[in-house]
Every structure is written in structure tokens, then in C-alpha cells.
Design an enzyme around this catalytic site. Structure first.
Site, PDB file in Angstrom:
ATOM      1  N   ASN A  71       5.485  24.151  18.911  1.00 51.45           N
ATOM      2  CA  ASN A  71       6.324  23.955  17.734  1.00 51.45           C
ATOM      3  C   ASN A  71       7.471  24.957  17.776  1.00 51.45           C
ATOM      4  O   ASN A  71       7.279  26.134  18.115  1.00 51.45           O
ATOM      5  CB  ASN A  71       5.526  24.146  16.445  1.00 51.45           C
ATOM      6  CG  ASN A  71       6.411  24.093  15.210  1.00 51.45           C
ATOM      7  OD1 ASN A  71       6.709  25.111  14.611  1.00 51.45           O
ATOM      8  ND2 ASN A  71       6.825  22.897  14.833  1.00 51.45           N
ATOM      9  N   GLU A 125       9.987  19.501  19.344  1.00 49.07           N
ATOM     10  CA  GLU A 125      11.368  19.919  19.120  1.00 49.07           C
ATOM     11  C   GLU A 125      12.098  20.253  20.414  1.00 49.07           C
ATOM     12  O   GLU A 125      13.300  19.983  20.541  1.00 49.07           O
ATOM     13  CB  GLU A 125      11.414  21.125  18.177  1.00 49.07           C
ATOM     14  CG  GLU A 125      10.995  20.841  16.749  1.00 49.07           C
ATOM     15  CD  GLU A 125       9.481  20.927  16.551  1.00 49.07           C
ATOM     16  OE1 GLU A 125       9.018  20.693  15.418  1.00 49.07           O
ATOM     17  OE2 GLU A 125       8.764  21.234  17.536  1.00 49.07           O
ATOM     18  N   ASP A 176      19.272  32.602  -0.123  1.00 51.68           N
ATOM     19  CA  ASP A 176      18.953  31.279   0.413  1.00 51.68           C
ATOM     20  C   ASP A 176      20.213  30.441   0.531  1.00 51.68           C
ATOM     21  O   ASP A 176      21.330  30.917   0.302  1.00 51.68           O
ATOM     22  CB  ASP A 176      17.905  30.597  -0.475  1.00 51.68           C
ATOM     23  CG  ASP A 176      16.893  29.819   0.350  1.00 51.68           C
ATOM     24  OD1 ASP A 176      17.304  29.128   1.305  1.00 51.68           O
ATOM     25  OD2 ASP A 176      15.688  29.898   0.058  1.00 51.68           O
TER      26      ASP A 176
END
Length: 425
Positions: free
Chosen positions: A132, A195, A242
Site C-alpha cells: 500500500n 498504487e 488541513d
């Protein structure tokens, strides 16, 4: 790989900057334009790298082809090819673990908990699910350990919880990778989604991997490689900014113990500005193919989809259709909201509108919308935790769709914009 791309793109070049606020100040002032800084504590730094133009260029395609390429590649992700190149090991320098404090890892904003890795692709492996790759913000602590913000319901969180009771989990963080790896690591798929193979498929060539020295992992070729162990210990992570440019809360998150530091000769560090356009592009761009496929199932005449930078490439979108029937606009609204559950606002336009030009989109809203009939509002829907205006306690929000397409009942002739002929008559 990254150096060749840097040399080939238009960029702002500066001589030097400081790690604390200096890098972020420069990136903020040039948001949306690639920036290359020649000297930050003795290292070279690239920032604002991943624009739509640069990503397309790195893949050898035009920006207008990017959506189609991603949609086609997602359907053929397993065709990607990974090659472990043992010769690459000789291109790396081994650093002492204390060097982590000398690397040009920025402190971006005034209330940040400390220096943060923001462009690092985290690699882990599970015996059942495979490899991953995902991007996470990672705090560098004063004692040289790291703290990673591990989002619940993501694959890294799943692999960590599945394996941590057996002991520390091998991990590696790669910084300064090909944009295809960043794009792939930002893409969500099911547990079988690879990925790294997706990155290879995007590049249309094999992705070279490097064998780690202290953990059982092979990672994409990168400018910097940090090897380590995800542990059971949880420590404070945050505050940190963020995607909306506002501060996220402090949480207890897993501690990473570094086991090796490796870098290329004259390595280039990738600094990704939190809340900047590059952050937004990497979060939003991978969602667009999923939205495209979902909307196309409902409105086959769909032309294009874009999550807008003003909407943080997460909360607002523009959808282009070739309208065939009067209900197509509203159907596209509902399909878009269903395809990307975090979406808050969506505007549907005709294919004569440039969805990447906010002035053109506003023109469509101003000249083709009647508010009492063309706006759809949905109350009490599940929304994004990144939206500071939502009901965060109950995770609810109101959503809005604007059908800014030409009315077929009235006739398109009323809306067609005049054009100057190409040739003199």
C-alpha cells in the site's frame, strides 16, 4: 527522475530560504507556480510542483487529455509493471539518524506542532493485501522520532491494525518521487488496488523500485528514503493545517522509529504547502475519474469534471455536459453528489463553458440560472469533516447543486454567445 522534470518545467528560481516559515512564505507567495530553491540548510528544495500542467507533462500528455488518461488507466491498473533495480542502491548516500534534523523539513505555519513531512509517500506491506502507498502528514519530533496522522478507514490504518499486535510494522517514507507516484498514492481504491502498479500504468513504463536496507520493503525511486517501524506507542500529533487552510485538532497518533536515512547525491527535497494549490490538486484530482465514471452512468453525454481550487479541490465541483433532455442537469447534480460524498456544491454547465475558468462558470450561473427552479438544496446530508461550517458533531451538512445549463424549453438560440468569424467576409 525528479531532477529531469524540474529542469524541463517553467519555474520560479530562488537562491535560499529558511526551514522555519521561509519555505512556506515563498510557496504561499507563488502558489500555483513551481518554485525551486537552491539552498535550504545546504539542500535543494522544490515546491508547488504538482499543477495540472506539470502532472500532464510528466506523463507525456496534454492537460486536456489528463481526465481521459486517468479513467482509462484506472480500468487497467493491474497492467502496471514494477522492477526492483539493485543498481539504484549505489546512487544513495547513508546518513546518520540524527541527520533528520538537518534535512530541509519545513515548519509551515505559526501554530504548527513542529517540522512536518507533507509530500512523503508511506509504503507498507501486508502478506494478504500486498503493498500500500499513501500520503500522510508526519511530524518530526525533537527526539528524532516521527508521528503520523493515520486516517481511519484508510488502507494504512487497516494494515496497521491488522499487523501491530504481532509487533512493529515495517514502513518507509519516500520523498521526491515522480508525480505519477504522488497521484497514485493519493488515489483511493479497494484493498486489491495497487498504487505502485497504477503509477506505472500512468507513466506507460515500468516503475523502478529500490530495496530497503533495514525493513522488508521495496519502494519507488526517490530523492530521500526514510526507513522505520510503526509502533504501538501513541503520542500527540498536531495542530496542523488541513486542505481548507484552517487548523486541524491534536490527536494521539502512532509513533514511528526511524531505522535508516538514505538520499541521492545532491538530493532535491519536495516541500508541499498545506492548504496550497498543490495540496488541493493531489487530493482532488484522483477523485475526478471516479466522479466522471459515476456521473457518466447517469448522464452519458458527460464531457468533463473538475474539482475547483476555490472549493479546495474537495468541496466544490463543476460538471460539463452536452445536454440532451431537460432533466440532464439535475440528474448530473445528483450523480455528482453521490459519486463524491464529500462534495458540498456542484455546478453543471454546458460544454461551451470552460470549467477551468471561474469567470466563464460564473457567466453561466449569471445568464442561465433562475434561482427558484435551477437550484437544488439537500439538507442533513453526510458531509466532509474538512468543512469547518458543517455540523461536525453529527457530521452533517447542507449540499447545493446549480443547474447552469441552457434551457431546452426556451431554446438554445437565446443563450448562444456571438463569435467573430475566423475569416473576413
Amino acid at each position: 527522475m525528479v531532477k529531469e522534470l524540474i529542469n524541463s518545467i517553467e519555474k520560479v528560481v530562488l537562491e535560499n530560504a529558511t526551514k522555519k516559515y521561509g519555505i512556506s512564505r515563498i510557496l504561499k507567495e507563488n502558489d500555483g507556480k513551481p518554485v525551486f530553491i537552491k539552498n535550504v540548510n545546504g539542500y535543494r528544495v522544490i515546491g508547488n510542483l504538482c499543477t495540472r500542467d506539470v502532472i500532464a507533462k510528466s506523463l507525456g500528455i496534454e492537460k486536456e487529455e489528463l481526465m481521459k488518461h486517468m479513467v482509462e488507466t484506472l480500468d487497467n491498473e493491474k497492467n502496471g509493471e514494477l522492477i526492483v533495480d539493485n543498481n539504484l542502491n549505489s546512487t544513495y548516500v547513508d546518513d546518520s539518524l540524527e541527520k533528520i534534523h538537518e534535512y530541509p523539513i519545513p515548519t509551515y505555519y505559526g501554530k504548527d506542532a513542529g517540522p512536518y513531512l507533507t509530500s512523503g509517500v508511506v509504503i507498507v506491506k501486508d502478506k494478504d493485501e500486498g503493498v500500500n502507498a499513501s500520503i500522510h502528514r508526519i511530524l518530526v519530533r525533537p527526539d528524532g522520532t516521527l508521528t503520523i496522522r493515520m486516517v481511519e478507514q484508510r488502507h494504512l490504518h487497516y494494515i496497521y491494525n491488522k499487523n501491530i499486535e504481532k509487533g512493529d510494522v515495517d514502513c518507509a517514507i519516500v520523498i521526491g518521487v515522480h508525480p505519477a507516484v504522488l497521484l497514485a498514492a493519493s488515489t483511493s481504491g479497494d484493498l486489491t488496488f495497487n498504487e505502485l502498479k497504477y503509477a506505472s500504468a500512468l507513466m506507460k513504463k515500468p516503475l523502478k523500485l529500490v530495496k530497503c536496507k533495514t525493513v522488508d520493503l521495496e519502494v519507488p525511486e526517490a530523492e530521500f528514503i526514510i526507513e522505520g517501524k510503526l509502533t504501538k506507542e501513541f503520542v500527540d500529533e498536531g495542530p496542523f493545517v488541513d486542505i481548507t487552510g484552517t487548523y486541524d485538532m491534536i490527536r494521539k497518533q502512532p509513533l514511528i522509529k526511524i531505522t535508516a536515512l538514505r538520499r541521492k547525491e545532491e538530493a532535491v527535497f519536495h516541500a508541499l504547502l498545506p492548504g496550497g494549490n498543490e495540496h488541493k490538486i493531489l487530493m482532488g484530482l484522483p477523485q475526478e475519474p471516479r466522479m466522471y465514471k459515476g456521473i457518466r452512468n447517469t448522464v452519458p453525454s458527460l464531457k468533463n469534471v473538475a474539482l475547483t481550487e476555490g472549493g479546495c479541490c474537495w468541496l466544490s465541483a463543476v460538471v460539463s455536459i452536452d445536454k440532451k433532455t431537460e432533466g440532464d442537469g439535475k440528474n448530473a447534480i445528483l450523480a455528482a453528489l453521490a459519486a463524491h460524498p464529500s462534495l458540498k456544491h456542484v455546478t453543471v454547465v454546458d460544454h461551451d463553458i470552460n470549467i477551468y475558468d471561474q469567470n466563464d462558470v460564473e457567466y453561466a450561473v449569471s445568464t442561465r440560472v433562475q434561482s427558484d427552479s435551477d437550484i437544488v438544496i439537500i439538507s442533513g446530508a453526510k458531509g466532509s469533516s474538512l468543512d469547518p461550517s458543517s455540523d461536525l458533531k453529527n457530521k452533517l451538512t447542507a449540499k447545493m447543486g446549480i443547474d447552469a445549463t441552457m434551457s431546452l424549453l426556451k431554446g438554445k438560440e437565446e443563450f448562444i454567445r456571438a463569435e467573430v468569424p475566423k475569416d473576413d467576409e
